[in-house]
Design an enzyme around this catalytic site. Structure first.
Site, mmCIF file in Angstrom:
data_model
loop_
_atom_site.group_PDB
_atom_site.id
_atom_site.type_symbol
_atom_site.label_atom_id
_atom_site.label_comp_id
_atom_site.label_asym_id
_atom_site.label_seq_id
_atom_site.Cartn_x
_atom_site.Cartn_y
_atom_site.Cartn_z
ATOM 1 N N ARG A 25 0.816 -1.220 0.000
ATOM 2 C CA ARG A 25 0.000 0.000 0.000
ATOM 3 C C ARG A 25 0.849 1.269 0.000
ATOM 4 N NH1 ARG A 25 -5.588 -0.488 1.173
ATOM 5 N NH2 ARG A 25 -6.195 -2.518 0.409
ATOM 6 N N ARG A 29 -3.554 6.697 0.238
ATOM 7 C CA ARG A 29 -4.109 7.867 0.903
ATOM 8 C C ARG A 29 -3.216 8.622 1.870
ATOM 9 N NH1 ARG A 29 -10.235 6.620 2.349
ATOM 10 N NH2 ARG A 29 -11.098 6.998 0.278
ATOM 11 N N ASP A 74 -6.503 -3.177 -7.776
ATOM 12 C CA ASP A 74 -7.063 -3.730 -6.547
ATOM 13 C C ASP A 74 -7.322 -5.212 -6.734
ATOM 14 O OD1 ASP A 74 -8.118 -2.838 -3.816
ATOM 15 O OD2 ASP A 74 -9.722 -4.102 -4.571
HETATM 16 O O1 1CP Z 1 0.451 0.575 -3.238
HETATM 17 C C1 1CP Z 1 -0.428 -0.300 -3.317
HETATM 18 O O2 1CP Z 1 -0.300 -1.369 -2.711
HETATM 19 C C2 1CP Z 1 -1.615 0.031 -4.169
HETATM 20 C C3 1CP Z 1 -2.302 -1.082 -4.877
HETATM 21 C C4 1CP Z 1 -3.323 -1.847 -4.032
HETATM 22 C C5 1CP Z 1 -3.179 -3.155 -3.548
HETATM 23 C C6 1CP Z 1 -1.960 -4.042 -3.624
HETATM 24 C C7 1CP Z 1 -4.616 -1.415 -3.670
HETATM 25 C C8 1CP Z 1 -5.189 -0.093 -3.952
HETATM 26 N N1 1CP Z 1 -5.283 -2.462 -3.072
HETATM 27 C C9 1CP Z 1 -4.420 -3.520 -2.963
HETATM 28 C C10 1CP Z 1 -4.688 -4.841 -2.416
HETATM 29 C C11 1CP Z 1 -5.925 -5.087 -1.626
HETATM 30 N N2 1CP Z 1 -7.182 -4.586 -1.812
HETATM 31 C C12 1CP Z 1 -5.974 -6.004 -0.549
HETATM 32 C C13 1CP Z 1 -4.816 -6.861 -0.103
HETATM 33 C C14 1CP Z 1 -3.908 -6.114 0.807
HETATM 34 C C15 1CP Z 1 -4.466 -5.794 2.150
HETATM 35 O O3 1CP Z 1 -4.859 -6.713 2.880
HETATM 36 O O4 1CP Z 1 -4.460 -4.597 2.496
HETATM 37 C C16 1CP Z 1 -7.288 -6.016 -0.068
HETATM 38 C C17 1CP Z 1 -7.840 -6.839 1.081
HETATM 39 C C18 1CP Z 1 -8.047 -5.119 -0.865
HETATM 40 C C19 1CP Z 1 -9.512 -4.824 -0.754
HETATM 41 C C20 1CP Z 1 -9.747 -3.389 -0.570
HETATM 42 N N3 1CP Z 1 -9.681 -2.477 -1.585
HETATM 43 C C21 1CP Z 1 -9.967 -2.690 0.631
HETATM 44 C C22 1CP Z 1 -10.017 -3.326 2.029
HETATM 45 C C23 1CP Z 1 -11.414 -3.475 2.496
HETATM 46 C C24 1CP Z 1 -11.521 -4.386 3.705
HETATM 47 O O5 1CP Z 1 -11.929 -5.550 3.523
HETATM 48 O O6 1CP Z 1 -11.210 -3.939 4.811
HETATM 49 C C25 1CP Z 1 -10.097 -1.323 0.320
HETATM 50 C C26 1CP Z 1 -10.396 -0.180 1.244
HETATM 51 C C27 1CP Z 1 -9.887 -1.206 -1.098
HETATM 52 C C28 1CP Z 1 -9.827 0.050 -1.909
HETATM 53 C C29 1CP Z 1 -8.434 0.440 -2.259
HETATM 54 N N4 1CP Z 1 -7.541 -0.349 -2.968
HETATM 55 C C30 1CP Z 1 -6.375 0.344 -3.178
HETATM 56 C C31 1CP Z 1 -6.529 1.634 -2.576
HETATM 57 C C32 1CP Z 1 -5.497 2.728 -2.607
HETATM 58 C C33 1CP Z 1 -7.816 1.684 -2.008
HETATM 59 C C34 1CP Z 1 -8.441 2.866 -1.318
HETATM 60 C C35 1CP Z 1 -9.147 3.623 -2.362
HETATM 61 C C36 1CP Z 1 -9.478 5.023 -2.009
HETATM 62 O O7 1CP Z 1 -10.564 5.213 -1.448
HETATM 63 O O8 1CP Z 1 -8.698 5.944 -2.330
#
Ligand code: 1CP
Length: 341
Positions: A25, A29, A74
């Site tokens: 990540r 943000r 994602d």
């Molecule tokens: O730098 C990076 O890693 C950016 C790329 C990235 C990756 C590798 C994003 C962008 N998401 C992910 C993986 C991801 N997405 C995971 C595995 C890693 C982890 O456990 O944190 C998971 C579970 C998700 C699912 C997801 N997408 C969530 C979590 C929800 C939950 O179950 O609690 C969320 C909030 C997202 C949205 C998301 N994905 C990525 C970003 C930057 C965001 C936030 C978007 C925003 O509102 O700006």
């Protein structure tokens, strides 16, 4: 021939001039330039438009001396190739809807997956072209269990009640869905590798919700087959499996090049479990909170626990907390580069 990037050498257990470091990540943000761009676009649009996704992917590399870029995308994008509706609600996280009952879900062909996610390939291509060759480009996907949990729960969950109900009550369907998702994941990651990804990571964020015996019965067979097909693409495979300290031996036995662990286990224990190449494992709260002396101390502790120069990729145990002050990341990278002294 150019020497492979530091991160790629570390994935093979080869010696490196200094420890490779990147952060899960790292794009997102906590960065003011991300928040600024995000104001004008919704999250899915940012993933789908390569010029925006490339920009966000590269933002952390402009600020920090990181060894890799992880493609801005994602783990849930894949579910759209299943015909599901995906939305990211402000504050509430992802929402998935529009799928039939689990027994009725059917899987798309590899060609359909490739077509539905071609924008990710375009982002990978552009990032690889823009980045120096000593920086690795990381492609990624969710691991089958974690993606299935989102499909069945419809969004984030704490107890995985729907997922476990299917596993307990209709094991055949549960296994069929895991295998179908694994098949889609091969197509999706093959697409990213063809576009230039140097390494791929599978995120299994929620697999630690399972008992060791259920990991072994349901997840391990699908994962082992998946990882072996990913390795055949010719790139290293990193498997992120937090909260699995109770069965790290089984996690390692699924065959990834690198096991990525969280902070709930010491790297000394990881070594004792026979894992020779590992990624981790600073608590993201330490990076968020500091102070600098605490970050330095924790980095030195982790390096001492690993106790060797090769086979470690420095990372957090999970993603960067969005409340992390940006300058803490400079402190962290400095500490990693200074090494164990
Ligand atoms: O730098 C990076 O890693 C950016 C790329 C990235 C990756 C590798 C994003 C962008 N998401 C992910 C993986 C991801 N997405 C995971 C595995 C890693 C982890 O456990 O944190 C998971 C579970 C998700 C699912 C997801 N997408 C969530 C979590 C929800 C939950 O179950 O609690 C969320 C909030 C997202 C949205 C998301 N994905 C990525 C970003 C930057 C965001 C936030 C978007 C925003 O509102 O700006």
């Amino acid at each position: 021939m150019k020497e492979p990037a530091r991160l790629i050498r570390a994935c093979a257990g080869q010696p490196v001039d200094r420890l490779p470091v990147w952060l899960m990540r790292q794009a997102g943000r906590y960065l003011p330039e991300y928040r600024k761009l995000r104001q004008g676009h919704d999250f899915l649009a940012m993933c789908e438009r390569p010029e925006l996704a490339v920009e966000v992917t590269l933002q952390p590399l402009r600020r920090f001396d990181l060894d890799a870029a992880i493609i801005f995308a994602d783990i849930l994008l894949l579910v759209r190739a299943l015909g599901a509706d995906l939305a990211y609600e402000e504050g509430a996280g992802p929402r998935i809807s529009g799928l039939p009952a689990p027994q009725e879900i059917s899987f798309p062909s590899a060609a359909r997956v490739t077509e539905a996610l071609s924008f990710v390939a375009e982002t990978v291509r552009r990032v690889r072209a823009e980045l120096a060759t000593d920086k690795a480009v990381i492609g990624f996907a969710g691991a089958p269990f974690t993606v299935l949990s989102y499909l069945l729960e419809g969004g984030p969950s704490t107890d995985f009640a729907q997922t476990k109900a299917l596993m307990n009550q209709d094991a055949d369907t549960f296994s069929r869905l895991l295998s179908g998702l694994a098949e889609m994941t091969v197509a999706y990651l093959a697409l990213q590798v063809r576009a230039g990804a140097d390494v791929v990571q599978l995120f299994d964020s929620w697999v630690g919700a399972l008992a060791p015996s259920d990991f072994s019965a349901f997840v391990a067979p699908v994962l082992t087959a998946l990882i072996s097909r990913l390795k055949a693409l010719g790139v290293p495979v990193i498997y992120f499996a937090p909260q699995t300290a109770g069965y790290l031996d089984q996690v390692a036995a699924t065959g990834p090049d690198v096991v990525s662990v969280d902070w709930r286990v010491s790297l000394a224990e990881v070594r004792r479990q026979g894992i020779r190449i590992c990624q981790g494992n600073l608590d993201p709260a330490v990076l968020r909170d500091g102070p600098r002396s605490r970050i330095d101390h924790e980095v030195r502790r982790i390096l001492a626990e690993w106790g060797g120069r090769t086979g470690l990729i420095f990372n957090l145990g999970h993603g960067v907390d969005r409340r992390t002050p940006v300058h803490h990341i400079n402190w962290l990278i400095d500490a990693v580069h200074r090494g164990p002294r």
